[in-house]
Write an enzyme that holds these catalytic residues in place. Structure first.
Site, PDB file in Angstrom:
ATOM      1  N   LYS A 200       0.777  -0.892  -0.119  1.00  0.00           N
ATOM      2  CA  LYS A 200       0.091   0.144  -0.356  1.00  0.00           C
ATOM      3  C   LYS A 200       0.738   1.016   0.016  1.00  0.00           C
ATOM      4  O   LYS A 200       1.139   1.194   0.758  1.00  0.00           O
ATOM      5  CB  LYS A 200      -0.711   0.275   1.316  1.00  0.00           C
ATOM      6  CG  LYS A 200      -1.823   1.442   1.467  1.00  0.00           C
ATOM      7  CD  LYS A 200      -2.803   1.071   2.695  1.00  0.00           C
ATOM      8  CE  LYS A 200      -3.908   2.552   2.508  1.00  0.00           C
ATOM      9  NZ  LYS A 200      -4.935   2.461   3.413  1.00  0.00           N
ATOM     10  N   LYS A 252      -1.825  -1.417  -3.786  1.00  0.00           N
ATOM     11  CA  LYS A 252      -3.246  -0.062  -3.981  1.00  0.00           C
ATOM     12  C   LYS A 252      -2.155   1.167  -4.242  1.00  0.00           C
ATOM     13  O   LYS A 252      -1.636   0.743  -3.095  1.00  0.00           O
ATOM     14  CB  LYS A 252      -4.209   0.116  -2.403  1.00  0.00           C
ATOM     15  CG  LYS A 252      -4.255   1.023  -2.043  1.00  0.00           C
ATOM     16  CD  LYS A 252      -4.922   0.573  -0.783  1.00  0.00           C
ATOM     17  CE  LYS A 252      -6.037   1.868  -0.397  1.00  0.00           C
ATOM     18  NZ  LYS A 252      -5.942   1.747   1.060  1.00  0.00           N
TER      19      LYS A 252
HETATM   20  C1  PBG Z   1      -7.414   2.633   5.465  1.00  0.00           C
HETATM   21  C2  PBG Z   1      -7.728   2.690   3.899  1.00  0.00           C
HETATM   22  C3  PBG Z   1      -7.684   4.391   2.774  1.00  0.00           C
HETATM   23  C4  PBG Z   1      -8.160   3.866   2.144  1.00  0.00           C
HETATM   24  C5  PBG Z   1      -8.958   2.566   2.547  1.00  0.00           C
HETATM   25  N1  PBG Z   1      -8.393   1.761   3.727  1.00  0.00           N
HETATM   26  C6  PBG Z   1      -7.258   5.317   3.169  1.00  0.00           C
HETATM   27  C7  PBG Z   1      -5.683   5.624   3.862  1.00  0.00           C
HETATM   28  O1  PBG Z   1      -4.945   4.569   3.202  1.00  0.00           O
HETATM   29  O2  PBG Z   1      -5.224   6.736   3.598  1.00  0.00           O
HETATM   30  C8  PBG Z   1      -8.661   4.707   0.858  1.00  0.00           C
HETATM   31  C9  PBG Z   1      -8.776   4.132  -0.005  1.00  0.00           C
HETATM   32  C10 PBG Z   1      -9.466   4.265  -1.428  1.00  0.00           C
HETATM   33  O3  PBG Z   1      -9.243   6.191  -1.615  1.00  0.00           O
HETATM   34  O4  PBG Z   1     -10.054   4.800  -2.096  1.00  0.00           O
HETATM   35  N2  PBG Z   1      -8.427   3.143   6.086  1.00  0.00           N
END
Ligand code: PBG
Length: 337
Positions: A200, A252
């Site tokens: 991520k 992601k």
């Molecule tokens: C963390 C989380 C995030 C997203 C999914 N889970 C936000 C982050 O890491 O700031 C982002 C998903 C998206 O942008 O569609 N709870």
């Protein structure tokens, strides 16, 4: 003019009709590959739009149940639930409270759809902390990795007890998969699966999501999410998560990171672990803005982006277009039938 005097390679031969193209298509996208992320906001009487995410809603309890049933009817593979609480604190207490909004969402959706689809829950503290970070903070303000793991284990147990089939570990703390896995196992929750957000990245493309969950974050997540300049590091994260017991690994965002996805898919294939990718809020927002201006064709763009993510190696795709794409795919199949 005479035909070529030697056997010319003619790739166009297989592109001539829709039937030929379908027969040899290397990548197939199916509604079951798609997972819909959904937001439940505490105390909401009616579903509310999210301005930076056209077409996506903050749900009320009632509208969430209804939308979950519709998603099942559309034949998609899963739902990923997020909660938007009214009260937040330093340790994100609401995340592990059985009556906390995300645990309520899990119970509601599971009672609505049962095992007809895979009910997943986001396992991260950022929606529940008043500082907006994914973990608890040390006195100096840094995110405390190991103290956060204890909170993730409590949160994971609450989500599993609420009935989630799969927990999406999205906090990027070191050791989170192994720690939550052993806490679940000790409590007898050996059947609850773990989807590790293994690779991520720190990304501008999460911007609209932070509107959706009304994030309190000041600053950024660079000390725990990956640096966009790295690729090999993603493979290390994946290997660690698989070793710690991840049932699926995820990359992601999706479209700007297809190179990472390809490499991760190759590595996890060796371990037999399925790979997911998350087409995030900013990817949606960018395309929706272009659709609204008439600059891109909606249906073709939706299916082309998802097909590309699939081609790059994702077996599972989280997308806000899941239900729409499922309907488009069915309609296309109908046309050819
Ligand atoms: C963390 C989380 C995030 C997203 C999914 N889970 C936000 C982050 O890491 O700031 C982002 C998903 C998206 O942008 O569609 N709870």
């Amino acid at each position: 003019m005479d035909a070529a005097p030697f056997p010319v390679g003619r790739p166009r031969r297989l592109r001539r009709t829709a039937a030929l193209r379908d027969l040899v298509a290397q990548t197939r996208l199916h509604p079951r590959d798609l997972v819909l992320p959904m937001f439940l906001k505490e105390g909401l009487a009616e579903a509310a739009p999210i301005s930076s995410m056209p077409g996506v809603l903050q749900h009320s309890r009632e509208s969430l149940r209804k939308a979950a049933a519709e998603a099942v009817h559309a034949g998609i593979g899963g739902l990923m639930l997020f909660g938007v609480p009214t009260a937040k604190d330093a340790v994100g207490s609401g995340a592990s409270d059985p009556d906390g909004i995300l645990n309520v969402a899990i119970r509601d959706v599971v009672s609505e759809v049962g095992d007809a689809t895979v009910v997943m829950a986001d396992l991260c503290l950022d929606e529940f902390t008043d500082h907006g970070h994914c973990g608890v903070l040390r006195e100096d303000g840094a995110v405390d990795n190991d103290a956060t793991l204890v909170r993730y284990a409590e949160m994971g147990l609450a989500q599993s007890e609420a009935g989630a089939h799969m927990l999406g570990l999205s906090g990027m703390m070191d050791g989170q998969v192994g720690f939550v896995r052993s806490a679940l196992d000790k409590a007898g929750h050996t059947d609850t699966a773990l989807l590790a957000y293994a690779a991520k990245y720190t990304s501008a493309f999460y911007g609209p999501f932070r509107d959706a969950v009304e994030s309190s974050l000041q600053g950024d997540r660079r000390t725990y999410q990956q640096d966009p300049r790295g690729l090999d590091e993603a493979l290390r994260e994946v290997e660690l998560d698989i070793a710690e017991g991840a049932d699926l690994v995820m990359v992601k965002p999706a479209l700007p990171y297809l190179d990472v996805l390809r490499r991760v898919a190759d590595v996890s294939a060796l371990a037999g672990v399925p790979v997911a990718a998350y087409q995030v809020s900013g990817e949606l927002a960018m395309a929706e803005a272009a659709f609204a201006n008439g600059w891109l064709d909606r249906e073709r763009t939706v299916l082309e982006t998802l097909t590309s993510i699939r081609r790059a190696g994702a077996g599972v795709i989280l997308t806000y277009w899941a239900v729409e794409a499922a309907r488009l795919l069915r309609a296309q199949d109908g046309e050819r039938a």
